[in-house]
Design a protein around this motif. Structure first.
Motif, mmCIF file in Angstrom:
data_model
loop_
_atom_site.group_PDB
_atom_site.id
_atom_site.type_symbol
_atom_site.label_atom_id
_atom_site.label_comp_id
_atom_site.label_asym_id
_atom_site.label_seq_id
_atom_site.Cartn_x
_atom_site.Cartn_y
_atom_site.Cartn_z
ATOM 1 N N VAL A 146 -42.085 -12.023 1.027
ATOM 2 C CA VAL A 146 -43.124 -12.953 0.579
ATOM 3 C C VAL A 146 -44.535 -12.396 0.800
ATOM 4 O O VAL A 146 -45.444 -12.677 0.023
ATOM 5 N N GLY A 147 -44.700 -11.549 1.782
ATOM 6 C CA GLY A 147 -46.021 -10.961 2.028
ATOM 7 C C GLY A 147 -46.449 -10.003 0.929
ATOM 8 O O GLY A 147 -47.635 -9.675 0.792
ATOM 9 N N SER A 186 -42.745 -8.533 -8.949
ATOM 10 C CA SER A 186 -43.748 -9.131 -8.069
ATOM 11 C C SER A 186 -44.761 -9.890 -8.906
ATOM 12 O O SER A 186 -44.985 -9.569 -10.077
ATOM 13 N N THR A 199 -41.295 -22.736 -1.601
ATOM 14 C CA THR A 199 -42.007 -21.459 -1.634
ATOM 15 C C THR A 199 -43.494 -21.623 -1.297
ATOM 16 O O THR A 199 -44.081 -20.769 -0.614
ATOM 17 N N VAL A 258 -45.426 -19.419 1.517
ATOM 18 C CA VAL A 258 -46.608 -18.584 1.271
ATOM 19 C C VAL A 258 -47.739 -18.995 2.215
ATOM 20 O O VAL A 258 -48.403 -18.144 2.831
ATOM 21 N N ILE A 284 -49.592 -13.213 -5.069
ATOM 22 C CA ILE A 284 -48.976 -14.089 -4.060
ATOM 23 C C ILE A 284 -49.274 -15.578 -4.329
ATOM 24 O O ILE A 284 -48.394 -16.423 -4.188
ATOM 25 N N MET A 303 -46.656 -17.260 -6.509
ATOM 26 C CA MET A 303 -45.224 -17.148 -6.208
ATOM 27 C C MET A 303 -44.492 -18.479 -6.376
ATOM 28 O O MET A 303 -43.386 -18.529 -6.915
ATOM 29 N N GLY A 316 -45.581 -10.529 -2.378
ATOM 30 C CA GLY A 316 -45.459 -11.210 -3.677
ATOM 31 C C GLY A 316 -44.213 -10.770 -4.432
ATOM 32 O O GLY A 316 -44.137 -10.880 -5.648
ATOM 33 N N ALA A 335 -49.278 -16.555 5.088
ATOM 34 C CA ALA A 335 -50.688 -16.157 5.036
ATOM 35 C C ALA A 335 -51.364 -16.440 6.385
ATOM 36 O O ALA A 335 -52.148 -15.635 6.888
#
Ligand code: FAD
Length: 458
Positions: free
Chosen positions: A375-376, A343, A232, A236, A346, A349, A378, A240
């Motif tokens: 994932v964008g 959520s 993960t 992330v 981020i 996560m 969270g 990003a």
């Protein structure tokens, strides 16, 4: 039970006609259980009005008789909010399917509550535009239900949730009064914004009958890739960087190897990679000109990417999307899941993903924990197979972890009946009191969706 309540069925039949008041248990059955099979209820009847006028009359009659009303669209909600409470009437909006032509000058479309998300997408496309929200239940979920839950889905990263698409609304209050603000003006500062208030209200404040939605430019050139990653944290970091450097980025979906294995065997899909990897990030780019080269370069130069597959043609893109989207169906086929949509910030996560697996194992050893998420945003969907449907100890342990990590106990599905007990973990007493005051002002008799968002009888 008062005389008025006993008389409600003939009264409703007088409004919508006998054939649209379902009292036979076999006909009611599909409206009384949710999509997962975890939440069930029993309704006095299911009533299916044809239009706004009949909806008003139904609500007026139920209000006079103090009969609870549970609005229902496609019944795809995942928190039990559309399942009837005891002694209630299910108000199905499925016959309100009027969909207007796209207003090209405004870039907007008006749809009745029962129109599906897929039908809005199709109407937008036929006018050379696009609708900004998309999710797996698109063929059954309705605009009314999606606004009522403020549904999110796979495009939130770029376009925001349903609330962000909503520029006008028509709704019926508990006593049958119509509120309406439909012209769809982007500039309209004339007091409380009822569309925003009703988005996410889960059928507790009013019954939505018609909405005006903004549409977006059509980005017809699309490419989808699935990148294999170590975990993960890598997903992330990659997301990003892509978000910062690829304006065409339209979706970034995380899933894991156990979910992939489950979907491969359930849906008999083709294995995307020769060997397994801990995590996968599905990325879609959409633009006016072909974004394939940009995405290839970005993934090619990313140290996190162990392997990647890519598709630019529609069937190939669809094949890759199925690896992620059909996991929900695969989990449901494997048992009655507990579905926790949460959520966290981020940056947390990766830590959450590790800790949630530990928390589940400690609370309910042997549970299968299948995770995937947007994932964008969270947002992780925590799917648990093993605990009995009515045993919610593990749910509580997960939600407490979410709150401890500064997250939200419901990212996009709402509170419904499933999470009522834990809302106070997440919202301050002052916030809850303000929400209660709004509910009491709009529905003083408390007939709209009792037991959803607030505890029953409160
Ligand atoms: C396979 C699958 C994938 C999904 N993916 C996502 C996802 O990615 N993102 C996401 O956010 N959600 C997702 N969902 C859940 C999502 O909440 C619903 O699909 C959708 O928003 C609900 O629409 P519906 O018409 O089915 O509403 P229902 O399930 O019928 O109702 C949902 C809630 O809204 C209320 N309601 C319904 N219609 C009205 C109305 N006209 N007026 C007032 N209240 C109303 C109901 O009382 C209930 O509280 C998914 C569901 C499934 C089954």
């Amino acid at each position: 039970v008062t005389d008025l309540q006993t008389d409600i069925v003939p009264a409703l039949a007088g409004i919508v006609g006998d054939s649209h008041v379902l009292t036979d248990p076999a006909l009611r059955a599909g409206y009384e259980v949710d999509w997962t099979g975890r939440f069930r209820g029993r309704a006095l009847a299911v009533v299916r009005p044809a239009d706004l006028e009949q909806t008003c009359e139904v609500l007026h009659a139920c209000h006079a008789a103090r009969v609870p009303v549970v609005p229902q669209g496609g019944n795809t909600g995942l928190v039990g909010g559309s399942v009837p409470s005891p002694g209630s009437v299910v108000l199905s909006l499925s016959r309100l399917t009027d969909l207007e032509a796209v207003d090209l000058e405004a870039g907007e479309v008006t749809a009745a509550a029962g129109v599906t998300i897929a039908a809005v997408q199709e109407r937008a496309r036929s006018a050379g535009l696009e609708f900004g929200v998309d999710f797996g239940a698109r063929d059954s979920a309705t605009v009314g239900g999606a606004i009522a839950t403020n549904a999110g889905g796979i495009r939130v990263l770029r376009h925001g949730p349903m609330r962000a698409q909503l520029v006008g609304i028509e709704a019926v209050l508990a006593d049958g009064t119509v509120v309406r603000r439909l012209p769809g003006m982007m500039k309209d500062n004339t007091g409380y914004h009822l569309p925003s208030l009703l988005a996410g209200s889960e059928g507790t404040l009013a019954v939505i009958t018609r909405v005006r939605l903004r549409l977006l430019p059509r980005l017809a050139r699309r490419v989808v890739a699935v990148a294999a990653l170590a975990g993960t944290g890598e997903a992330v970091a990659l997301m990003a960087r892509l978000r910062a450097t690829l304006p065409a980025l339209a979706a970034a979906e995380l899933f894991f190897d156990d979910g992939l294995e489950l979907v491969l065997s359930h849906a008999r899909l083709e294995r995307p990679f020769g060997e397994s990897h801990p995590a996968y990030l599905l990325v879609e780019c959409a633009a006016v000109t072909d974004p394939t080269d940009e995405l290839t370069d970005a993934l090619g130069s990313a140290a996190e990417v162990r392997d990647a597959v890519m598709a630019g043609d529609a069937p190939g893109r669809e094949r890759l999307w199925q690896l992620r989207e059909r996991q929900s169906e695969a989990v449901a086929a494997a048992g009655i899941p507990h579905k926790l949509d949460v959520s966290v910030p981020i940056g947390r996560m990766a830590a959450f993903e590790t800790r949630v697996r530990d928390v589940v194992e400690a609370e309910a050893p042997g549970t299968r924990t299948i995770l995937w998420g947007h994932v964008g945003d969270g947002n992780l969907h925590v799917n648990l197979l093993g605990p009995a449907p009515d045993d919610d100890r593990v749910d509580e342990a997960v939600l407490r972890l979410v709150v401890e990590m500064g997250g939200s106990i419901s990212a996009e599905h709402g509170i419904g009946r499933a999470k009522v007990r834990w809302l106070s973990l997440d919202r301050r007493p002052e916030d809850l009191a303000a929400m209660r005051a709004i509910k009491d002002a709009l529905d003083p008799a408390g007939i709209l969706n009792p037991g959803v968002l607030f505890p029953a009888g409160e």
